[in-house]
Design a protein around this motif. Structure first.
Motif, PDB file in Angstrom:
ATOM      1  N   SER A   1       3.666  17.023 -47.314  1.00 34.30           N
ATOM      2  CA  SER A   1       4.683  16.542 -46.374  1.00 34.30           C
ATOM      3  C   SER A   1       4.964  17.579 -45.298  1.00 34.30           C
ATOM      4  CB  SER A   1       5.975  16.211 -47.109  1.00 34.30           C
ATOM      5  OG  SER A   1       5.774  15.166 -48.015  1.00 34.30           O
ATOM      6  N   ARG A   2       5.084  18.836 -45.703  1.00 39.69           N
ATOM      7  CA  ARG A   2       5.309  19.911 -44.728  1.00 39.69           C
ATOM      8  C   ARG A   2       4.132  20.025 -43.768  1.00 39.69           C
ATOM      9  NH1 ARG A   2       7.408  24.024 -49.134  1.00 39.69           N
ATOM     10  NH2 ARG A   2       9.592  23.366 -49.225  1.00 39.69           N
ATOM     11  N   TYR A   3       2.929  19.884 -44.289  1.00 41.16           N
ATOM     12  CA  TYR A   3       1.733  19.953 -43.461  1.00 41.16           C
ATOM     13  C   TYR A   3       1.738  18.839 -42.420  1.00 41.16           C
ATOM     14  CZ  TYR A   3      -3.128  19.412 -42.110  1.00 41.16           C
ATOM     15  OH  TYR A   3      -4.271  19.257 -41.385  1.00 41.16           O
ATOM     16  N   ARG A   4       2.066  17.637 -42.835  1.00 42.32           N
ATOM     17  CA  ARG A   4       2.110  16.507 -41.894  1.00 42.32           C
ATOM     18  C   ARG A   4       3.184  16.717 -40.840  1.00 42.32           C
ATOM     19  NH1 ARG A   4       1.308  12.085 -46.512  1.00 42.32           N
ATOM     20  NH2 ARG A   4      -0.967  12.136 -46.585  1.00 42.32           N
ATOM     21  N   GLU A   5       4.313  17.269 -41.248  1.00 44.89           N
ATOM     22  CA  GLU A   5       5.396  17.541 -40.295  1.00 44.89           C
ATOM     23  C   GLU A   5       4.965  18.588 -39.265  1.00 44.89           C
ATOM     24  OE1 GLU A   5       9.678  19.528 -40.845  1.00 44.89           O
ATOM     25  OE2 GLU A   5       9.378  17.720 -42.057  1.00 44.89           O
ATOM     26  N   ARG A   6       4.317  19.651 -39.729  1.00 49.92           N
ATOM     27  CA  ARG A   6       3.817  20.682 -38.812  1.00 49.92           C
ATOM     28  C   ARG A   6       2.748  20.115 -37.889  1.00 49.92           C
ATOM     29  NH1 ARG A   6       4.033  24.470 -43.515  1.00 49.92           N
ATOM     30  NH2 ARG A   6       1.949  23.697 -43.931  1.00 49.92           N
ATOM     31  N   GLU A   7       1.908  19.246 -38.420  1.00 45.54           N
ATOM     32  CA  GLU A   7       0.873  18.626 -37.605  1.00 45.54           C
ATOM     33  C   GLU A   7       1.498  17.779 -36.499  1.00 45.54           C
ATOM     34  OE1 GLU A   7      -2.997  15.726 -38.235  1.00 45.54           O
ATOM     35  OE2 GLU A   7      -1.273  15.512 -39.567  1.00 45.54           O
ATOM     36  N   GLN A   8       2.514  16.996 -36.841  1.00 43.94           N
ATOM     37  CA  GLN A   8       3.170  16.157 -35.845  1.00 43.94           C
ATOM     38  C   GLN A   8       3.837  17.013 -34.766  1.00 43.94           C
ATOM     39  OE1 GLN A   8       2.813  12.918 -35.707  1.00 43.94           O
ATOM     40  NE2 GLN A   8       4.004  12.812 -33.842  1.00 43.94           N
ATOM     41  N   THR A   9       4.503  18.082 -35.166  1.00 44.41           N
ATOM     42  CA  THR A   9       5.136  18.992 -34.212  1.00 44.41           C
ATOM     43  C   THR A   9       4.093  19.604 -33.289  1.00 44.41           C
ATOM     44  OG1 THR A   9       6.865  19.505 -35.818  1.00 44.41           O
ATOM     45  CG2 THR A   9       6.583  21.049 -34.005  1.00 44.41           C
ATOM     46  N   PHE A  10       2.990  20.031 -33.856  1.00 45.06           N
ATOM     47  CA  PHE A  10       1.908  20.617 -33.050  1.00 45.06           C
ATOM     48  C   PHE A  10       1.363  19.607 -32.054  1.00 45.06           C
ATOM     49  CE2 PHE A  10      -2.673  21.167 -32.475  1.00 45.06           C
ATOM     50  CZ  PHE A  10      -2.671  22.377 -31.805  1.00 45.06           C
ATOM     51  N   LEU A  11       1.143  18.374 -32.495  1.00 43.87           N
ATOM     52  CA  LEU A  11       0.605  17.355 -31.597  1.00 43.87           C
ATOM     53  C   LEU A  11       1.575  17.052 -30.461  1.00 43.87           C
ATOM     54  CD1 LEU A  11      -1.029  14.894 -34.136  1.00 43.87           C
ATOM     55  CD2 LEU A  11      -2.182  16.457 -32.566  1.00 43.87           C
ATOM     56  N   GLU A  12       2.869  17.006 -30.762  1.00 45.80           N
ATOM     57  CA  GLU A  12       3.861  16.762 -29.713  1.00 45.80           C
ATOM     58  C   GLU A  12       3.884  17.908 -28.710  1.00 45.80           C
ATOM     59  OE1 GLU A  12       7.530  16.136 -31.783  1.00 45.80           O
ATOM     60  OE2 GLU A  12       6.900  14.173 -32.551  1.00 45.80           O
ATOM     61  N   GLN A  13       3.867  19.144 -29.220  1.00 50.73           N
ATOM     62  CA  GLN A  13       3.901  20.306 -28.334  1.00 50.73           C
ATOM     63  C   GLN A  13       2.633  20.384 -27.487  1.00 50.73           C
ATOM     64  OE1 GLN A  13       4.547  23.588 -30.974  1.00 50.73           O
ATOM     65  NE2 GLN A  13       6.768  23.313 -31.004  1.00 50.73           N
ATOM     66  N   SER A  14       1.486  20.110 -28.081  1.00 50.54           N
ATOM     67  CA  SER A  14       0.248  20.192 -27.307  1.00 50.54           C
ATOM     68  C   SER A  14       0.201  19.098 -26.247  1.00 50.54           C
ATOM     69  CB  SER A  14      -0.979  20.123 -28.218  1.00 50.54           C
ATOM     70  OG  SER A  14      -1.080  18.849 -28.829  1.00 50.54           O
ATOM     71  N   GLY A  15       0.768  17.930 -26.540  1.00 52.93           N
ATOM     72  CA  GLY A  15       0.834  16.871 -25.539  1.00 52.93           C
ATOM     73  C   GLY A  15       1.709  17.259 -24.367  1.00 52.93           C
ATOM     74  N   GLU A  16       2.849  17.891 -24.662  1.00 51.79           N
ATOM     75  CA  GLU A  16       3.749  18.340 -23.597  1.00 51.79           C
ATOM     76  C   GLU A  16       3.085  19.421 -22.745  1.00 51.79           C
ATOM     77  OE1 GLU A  16       7.272  19.621 -25.610  1.00 51.79           O
ATOM     78  OE2 GLU A  16       7.771  17.599 -26.280  1.00 51.79           O
ATOM     79  N   ILE A  17       2.396  20.336 -23.386  1.00 46.05           N
ATOM     80  CA  ILE A  17       1.704  21.410 -22.659  1.00 46.05           C
ATOM     81  C   ILE A  17       0.601  20.818 -21.785  1.00 46.05           C
ATOM     82  CG2 ILE A  17       0.182  23.403 -22.947  1.00 46.05           C
ATOM     83  CD1 ILE A  17       1.874  24.109 -25.449  1.00 46.05           C
ATOM     84  N   ARG A  18      -0.164  19.863 -22.331  1.00 42.67           N
ATOM     85  CA  ARG A  18      -1.229  19.226 -21.553  1.00 42.67           C
ATOM     86  C   ARG A  18      -0.654  18.506 -20.335  1.00 42.67           C
ATOM     87  NH1 ARG A  18      -2.801  15.277 -24.783  1.00 42.67           N
ATOM     88  NH2 ARG A  18      -1.669  13.795 -23.525  1.00 42.67           N
ATOM     89  N   ASP A  19       0.446  17.779 -20.528  1.00 42.73           N
ATOM     90  CA  ASP A  19       1.074  17.075 -19.406  1.00 42.73           C
ATOM     91  C   ASP A  19       1.545  18.059 -18.332  1.00 42.73           C
ATOM     92  OD1 ASP A  19       0.621  14.640 -20.559  1.00 42.73           O
ATOM     93  OD2 ASP A  19       2.655  14.379 -21.322  1.00 42.73           O
ATOM     94  N   ASP A  20       2.147  19.169 -18.770  1.00 38.66           N
ATOM     95  CA  ASP A  20       2.625  20.160 -17.810  1.00 38.66           C
ATOM     96  C   ASP A  20       1.466  20.776 -17.038  1.00 38.66           C
ATOM     97  OD1 ASP A  20       4.737  21.794 -16.626  1.00 38.66           O
ATOM     98  OD2 ASP A  20       3.836  23.455 -17.748  1.00 38.66           O
ATOM     99  N   LEU A  21       0.373  21.071 -17.740  1.00 41.44           N
ATOM    100  CA  LEU A  21      -0.799  21.633 -17.058  1.00 41.44           C
ATOM    101  C   LEU A  21      -1.412  20.623 -16.090  1.00 41.44           C
ATOM    102  CD1 LEU A  21      -2.516  23.602 -19.952  1.00 41.44           C
ATOM    103  CD2 LEU A  21      -1.311  24.540 -17.978  1.00 41.44           C
ATOM    104  N   ASP A  22      -1.475  19.362 -16.498  1.00 44.62           N
ATOM    105  CA  ASP A  22      -1.985  18.322 -15.594  1.00 44.62           C
ATOM    106  C   ASP A  22      -1.138  18.258 -14.331  1.00 44.62           C
ATOM    107  OD1 ASP A  22      -3.977  17.646 -17.368  1.00 44.62           O
ATOM    108  OD2 ASP A  22      -2.970  15.842 -18.127  1.00 44.62           O
TER     109      ASP A  22
END
Length: 159
Positions: free
Chosen positions: A60-81
């Motif tokens: 469960s912790r792993y899935r939560e960290r994965e979701q947080t990482f995916l959200e953060q990487s999406g925000e970073i990608r959008d900002d870079l775009d």
């Protein structure tokens, strides 16, 4: 889980050494079978003693960290775009000014997220002492080429 992996590694090394020391023939086949049984019993024993509550909590912790990482990487990608598109639009404005012989010091273009899911030019700021005619020529390009209407164009004579 960590202990089980260490135990498996140690047992694998021990079995490898034992097999390399055993001469060819029926003795080696028996040793190979015994090593396989030892490794299998180690795995099954580790699974039997595994604390499933801790395991499910870690999953469960792993899935939560994965979701947080995916959200953060999406925000970073959008900002870079956004930053790349703003830089490209700025470069386009500067190129057009040079092509038209309009002496501008700098330009800035702000992009906004559209309802179609794209970054589109929203506002332009042009820095330089320009005549009304030069402003008009560059303003037409900003409007026709980048889609920035006159009310969202700023003309700044100061830095």
């Amino acid at each position: 889980m960590e202990g089980l992996i260490r135990e498996l590694c140690a047992l694998s090394i021990l079995c490898g050494v034992a097999l390399s020391l055993t001469p060819e023939g029926s003795g080696r086949r028996v040793m190979s079978f015994a090593c396989s049984l030892a490794l299998l019993s180690c795995v099954l024993g580790g699974i039997k003693t595994l604390d499933w509550d801790v395991y499910s909590m870690e999953i469960s912790r792993y899935r939560e960290r994965e979701q947080t990482f995916l959200e953060q990487s999406g925000e970073i990608r959008d900002d870079l775009d956004r930053r790349v598109i703003e830089a490209e639009c700025r470069a386009y404005v500067l190129e057009q000014a040079v092509r038209l012989g309009i002496p501008i010091r700098d330009a800035a273009v702000r992009v906004d997220w559209s309802t179609e899911g794209l970054w589109v030019p929203y506002k332009a700021t042009v820095y330089g002492n320009l005549t009304d005619q030069e402003k008009g020529r560059l303003a037409r390009i900003l409007e026709t080429e980048l889609g920035i209407p006159g009310e969202r164009q700023e003309w700044n004579e100061n830095d």
